[in-house]
Design a protein around this motif. Sequence first.
Motif, short mmCIF file in Angstrom:
data_model
loop_
_atom_site.label_atom_id
_atom_site.label_comp_id
_atom_site.label_asym_id
_atom_site.label_seq_id
_atom_site.Cartn_x
_atom_site.Cartn_y
_atom_site.Cartn_z
N ARG A 51 0.84 -1.19 0.00
CA ARG A 51 0.00 0.00 0.00
C ARG A 51 0.87 1.24 0.00
N MET A 72 0.44 5.18 0.86
CA MET A 72 -0.55 5.94 1.61
C MET A 72 -0.04 7.33 1.97
N TYR A 113 -0.55 10.34 4.74
CA TYR A 113 -1.09 10.72 6.05
C TYR A 113 -0.76 12.18 6.31
N LEU A 160 -5.80 9.40 7.06
CA LEU A 160 -5.36 8.75 5.83
C LEU A 160 -6.07 9.43 4.67
N LYS A 220 -5.01 6.35 -0.53
CA LYS A 220 -4.33 5.06 -0.50
C LYS A 220 -4.44 4.39 -1.86
N LYS A 246 -3.61 0.52 -3.29
CA LYS A 246 -3.24 -0.83 -2.86
C LYS A 246 -3.02 -1.72 -4.08
N SER A 278 2.27 1.28 -7.20
CA SER A 278 1.34 1.84 -6.21
C SER A 278 1.54 3.34 -6.07
N LEU A 297 -1.24 6.21 -6.88
CA LEU A 297 -1.59 7.19 -5.87
C LEU A 297 -1.43 8.61 -6.41
N THR A 299 -8.05 4.15 12.03
CA THR A 299 -7.78 3.48 10.75
C THR A 299 -7.33 2.05 10.99
N GLU A 331 -5.25 0.83 8.93
CA GLU A 331 -3.89 0.90 8.40
C GLU A 331 -2.95 1.46 9.46
N GLY A 339 0.96 1.66 8.59
CA GLY A 339 1.29 2.87 7.83
C GLY A 339 1.21 4.12 8.67
#
Length: 509
Positions: free
Chosen positions: A16, A18, A20, A26, A29, A31, A60, A64, A437, A439, A442
């Motif tokens: 992933r 991501m 932040y 988040l 993302k 994936k 990825s 993103l 989250t 996640e 991350g």
Amino acid sequence: MQKTILTFDCGTQSIRAMLYDTKGELLAKAKRKYDEPYFSVKPHYAEQHADFYWENLCASAKELKEQNAGLWDSIIGVTVTCMRDVGICLDADMKPLRPAMLWLDVRKAPPPKLPLMGRALYSLVGMKEIVRMKSDDCKSSWIRHHEPEIWAKTAKFVQLSAYLNYKLTGVLSDSVASTVGHIPFDYKKGEWLKDNHWQASLFRVEYNKLYPLAKPGELLGEITETASKESGVLKGLPVVASGSDKSCETVGTGAIYEDCASISFGTTSTMQLTTKKYCEPVKFLPAYQAVYAGRFNPEFIIYRGYWLLTWFVEQFMKGEKEKLKDGSVEAKLNEKLKDVPPCCQGLYLMPYWNPGINLPEARGTMIGFTAAHTAVHVYRALIEGINFELKKGMEVLEKQAKTKVKRLFVSGGGAQSDEILQITADMFNLPVTRVQTVETSGLGAAVCAFSGLKVFPSLEDAIKNMVTETKTFTPNPEIHRIYKDFYENIYKTTYKKLKKVFKIIHEKH
């Protein structure tokens, strides 16, 4: 101006990318689920090409960026968190010499030739079997013995996180909190073992084949022009050391105090503490360097944790899976958990699908079937069995760390289920808290990166600003009494009663 951290979380099944922000939100993302997480050229092998992970990281990142172009200029730093114990041989040009060996790989290496001091110490404390199992799983030792021509060409033997950091920065370096595996590492001091150290012979990796290490939050390097072209990440961005997936999860849930524990309901299920003093869960089995620099994460692990739930659905509920047009079988089963009483009318499970380091002969076991039991009973028994074993682990950790856990913080796929978390609260008789989250790995890595880049004055300050408790599940005293009686009088006594049977099975199969 908005500030964000780009975190790459590289796991067994997917990667992933991501973004932040400073509030821990988040924002975006991407994936990439692997079509083939690993391949096995022989039974018990689990390998994957090292550049497979780099290619998926780049894909990825590009996805993103394409979907969130407006946020791309807000990135002030990059960090990588990874699955653990993935060994990679690199040549003098830092090119992989063979596929990476994953943590799932269970081929056995030949026994090491321990120096007299090592043999005496391990024998003295009755840990010869643990030493054998540690050396059995040693990837470097297997390569050195079975592929000597590869080992002769190996300039550096690295973990996956170190390799991805190198691909991003052109500098081979990694965080001490990512340095987890069957490697010659002194977890207490946070440094490599020298060749003359009596424990180094377990791993058989020459000191000159290792690489520089950094503390969590320190700068590892900057995004190179080549990495920028391949990934789309802006050239010159700082890459910050964070830690392994499990250690980052612990930070991402905020479980950094000694009366808290972090439970990961993931493929591998773990329980971690964060301690000021180094303490080994089992003698000669280390506590890992924490993402909270200067602290340690003693850990209890179930290698086949919530993998068991997926395994159960795939092996025994294919028909149900095919019928569902939307949603997962696991989600439907979670909704029905409340229809089954605690302890599943006498059905229970010991989750030893992979033997533990101190239970080498153990086998997965389910006991207590009657005609009254359904698929939901089995599903709940799987969840309760994992929790019973984690409870045993928590008792060991509390004893070794000389602490008492008062709160549990959860992460991983299982943490999304209210039903599972209520069962957990009832079984442990402790409040169980979920954060904003799923996640959390991350998020924990981003917390570390923001702290390292001095956006926050300390890791604790970053956690206060970025980790938000969203729901806490409180235990039901009456239900806990049922679990406590079953745990003390049935579950904890079962292994001892079956140990002879397990040994016979282990010897014959």
